[in-house]
Enzyme design. Structure first.
Site, mmCIF file in Angstrom:
data_model
loop_
_atom_site.group_PDB
_atom_site.id
_atom_site.type_symbol
_atom_site.label_atom_id
_atom_site.label_comp_id
_atom_site.label_asym_id
_atom_site.label_seq_id
_atom_site.Cartn_x
_atom_site.Cartn_y
_atom_site.Cartn_z
ATOM 1 N N ARG A 120 0.837 -1.214 0.000
ATOM 2 C CA ARG A 120 0.000 0.000 0.000
ATOM 3 C C ARG A 120 0.869 1.260 0.000
ATOM 4 O O ARG A 120 1.945 1.292 0.582
ATOM 5 C CB ARG A 120 -0.955 -0.048 1.194
ATOM 6 N N ASP A 314 -15.191 2.924 3.624
ATOM 7 C CA ASP A 314 -15.133 1.505 4.011
ATOM 8 C C ASP A 314 -16.443 0.765 3.763
ATOM 9 O O ASP A 314 -16.498 -0.459 3.874
ATOM 10 C CB ASP A 314 -14.763 1.387 5.496
ATOM 11 N N ARG A 345 -10.437 -3.174 -4.066
ATOM 12 C CA ARG A 345 -11.812 -3.573 -3.741
ATOM 13 C C ARG A 345 -12.766 -3.424 -4.925
ATOM 14 O O ARG A 345 -13.809 -4.070 -4.957
ATOM 15 C CB ARG A 345 -12.324 -2.777 -2.530
HETATM 16 C C1 S3P Z 1 -9.347 5.464 8.375
HETATM 17 C C2 S3P Z 1 -9.430 6.138 7.213
HETATM 18 C C3 S3P Z 1 -9.928 5.556 5.959
HETATM 19 C C4 S3P Z 1 -10.440 4.124 6.124
HETATM 20 C C5 S3P Z 1 -9.729 3.332 7.158
HETATM 21 C C6 S3P Z 1 -9.721 4.055 8.491
HETATM 22 C C7 S3P Z 1 -8.890 6.194 9.567
HETATM 23 O O1 S3P Z 1 -8.893 5.627 5.054
HETATM 24 O O2 S3P Z 1 -10.424 3.417 4.903
HETATM 25 O O3 S3P Z 1 -10.345 2.050 7.342
HETATM 26 O O4 S3P Z 1 -9.095 5.696 10.692
HETATM 27 O O5 S3P Z 1 -8.303 7.277 9.428
HETATM 28 P P1 S3P Z 1 -8.602 6.995 4.222
HETATM 29 O O6 S3P Z 1 -9.456 8.090 4.790
HETATM 30 O O7 S3P Z 1 -7.177 7.293 4.417
HETATM 31 O O8 S3P Z 1 -9.011 6.667 2.836
#
Ligand code: S3P
Length: 435
Positions: A120, A314, A345
């Site tokens: 990632r 999500d 996804r």
């Molecule tokens: C999260 C931010 C999200 C999400 C992740 C949790 C967080 O990602 O996909 O499961 O806790 O800041 P992004 O906002 O970076 O896309």
């Protein structure tokens, strides 16, 4: 472990989803940065959060588990040099937030993760943190990498993507930087970091730039506080989506920047949703007696797609699974970030839907699902999850409503975000079994 889900009639019951993953990571990280005691209630005890708890220990905090969901962090007012590699497991949130928090201290920390996390992109935090003065060693902007922290300067960072992880990494670094640190993102992502920085006593406010408000932090000392972690709306989305009849699903976090996913999954649920505040955290109680996916929610979705996408990123896998049962086409756009989550996804949802007899198509930034209507999804496939927890849960929920059972090839990673998922669903009457 393979799991198989099949239709067994309507689910029924009342249950509280596990603690919010985003808030759990932040409670541990801010607790470790703070001076004094942070007592956390209802912490998500999933693998992702456990890795962050271990990281907090490595950076010098005392972290104790006192009881189910009750954890106490005693921070020392900053991060110390870790003696080992910081293993973030499967968690992008843990990795990016910890890298940001570590970058302003005089230390060199090696970060690593599992095979999925190693793929990632980390350049999204390396770029702003480098502008602030941190240095990085590593290959191709991926884990494993070493952050060399030190004296940082505050910046105004215009992030090219709307990401709570990026925003949070920069704000956490700004806590110990000279001057002010501001983050401007194209659309507003979830705001847990902002809310919690205030609770921990940071010098934090919002500044108006180009007619909109953006979070800004200045060098501050955090003080330990009690934190109550509400249920996770992204986890609640699975049982809510699996509800065919009258359902009641406890409480979960909500708030303006964290769209109640269930309200989208079953859009009419919002009408019955009540919002209230509990110890400073917004929460919603959701209940619904609407039919599962009985209408297309395309029109409502189309109006707001891009603006809402970051706050509910999500929930798209389960939304796509629900769309299979809707009448007509559901077009999801503005969600290119789905390609760089625990898996791609978009590809995996389209492949899995097709395997279940649903016509679906990839878009560069989303997907189109041609819903077959209620009770008309075939199922009857084994789904490739590439170890992605939300892909696994989405197809198990699909299998609870399809004509033939659905198997997922690997359900182990569900424990990263929703430990006890099968038992939780079984307690509501779902037929989910090990193979
Ligand atoms: C999260 C931010 C999200 C999400 C992740 C949790 C967080 O990602 O996909 O499961 O806790 O800041 P992004 O906002 O970076 O896309």
């Amino acid at each position: 472990m393979r799991l198989k889900a099949r239709f067994a009639g309507p689910l029924q019951g009342r249950a509280r989803p596990p603690g919010d993953k985003s808030i759990s990571h932040r409670a541990l990280i801010m607790g470790a940065l703070a001076e004094g005691e942070t007592r956390i209630e209802s912490l998500l005890e999933g693998d992702d959060v456990r890795h962050t708890a271990e990281a907090a220990r490595l950076f010098g905090a005392k972290v104790e588990r006192r009881d189910d969901g009750i954890w106490v962090v005693n921070g020392v007012g900053g991060f110390n040099q870790p003696t080992e590699t910081v293993d973030c497991g499967n968690s992008g949130t843990g990795a990016r937030l910890l890298i940001g928090a570590a970058a302003s201290y005089k230390l060199s920390a090696r970060f690593d993760g599992d095979q999925s996390l190693r793929k990632r992109p980390m350049n999204r935090v390396i770029a702003p943190l480098s502008q602030m003065g941190a240095r990085f060693d590593g290959k191709q902007n991926c884990l494993p990498l070493i952050v060399h922290g030190g004296a940082l300067k505050g910046i105004t960072y215009r992030s090219p993507i709307s990401s709570a992880q990026v925003k949070s990494a920069v704000l956490l670094a700004g806590l110990n930087a000279e001057g002010a640190t501001t983050v401007i993102e194209p659309e507003r992502s979830r705001d847990h970091t902002e809310r919690m920085l205030k609770v921990f006593g940071a010098d934090f406010d919002y500044v108006e730039i180009d007619g909109a408000l953006h979070p800004r932090v200045r060098r501050s000392k955090l003080t330990g506080v009690p934190i109550y972690v509400p249920g996770d709306p992204s986890s609640a989305a699975f049982p809510v989506a699996a509800a065919f009849d009258r359902r009641e699903i406890g409480s979960a976090g909500g708030g303006r920047a964290r769209e109640p996913a269930a309200a989208w999954v079953l859009r009419d649920a919002a009408r019955d949703g009540r919002q209230h505040h509990l110890r400073g955290a917004p929460r919603s109680d959701w209940r619904t007696n609407r039919q599962f996916g009985c209408e297309s929610f395309e029109a409502a979705w189309r109006d707001t797609a891009a603006r809402r996408a970051p706050a509910m990123i999500d929930e798209f896998p389960i939304l796509a699974a629900v769309a299979a049962f809707a009448d007509g086409e559901t077009r999801i756009t503005g969600a290119a970030e789905l390609r760089v989550k625990e898996s791609d996804r978009i590809t995996l949802m389209v492949d899995g839907l097709r395997a279940c007899g649903v016509d679906a198509e990839e878009l560069p930034d989303g997907l189109v699902v041609n819903g077959r209507g209620p009770k008309s999804v075939r199922g009857g496939a084994e789904i490739r999850t590439v170890g992605d927890h939300r892909i696994a849960m989405s197809f198990l929920v699909l299998g609870l409503g399809s004509k033939e059972p659905v198997t997922v090839d690997n359900a182990d990673m569900i424990a990263t975000s929703f430990p006890g998922f099968s038992a939780f669903m079984q307690s509501l009457g779902a037929d989910i079994a090990k193979l």
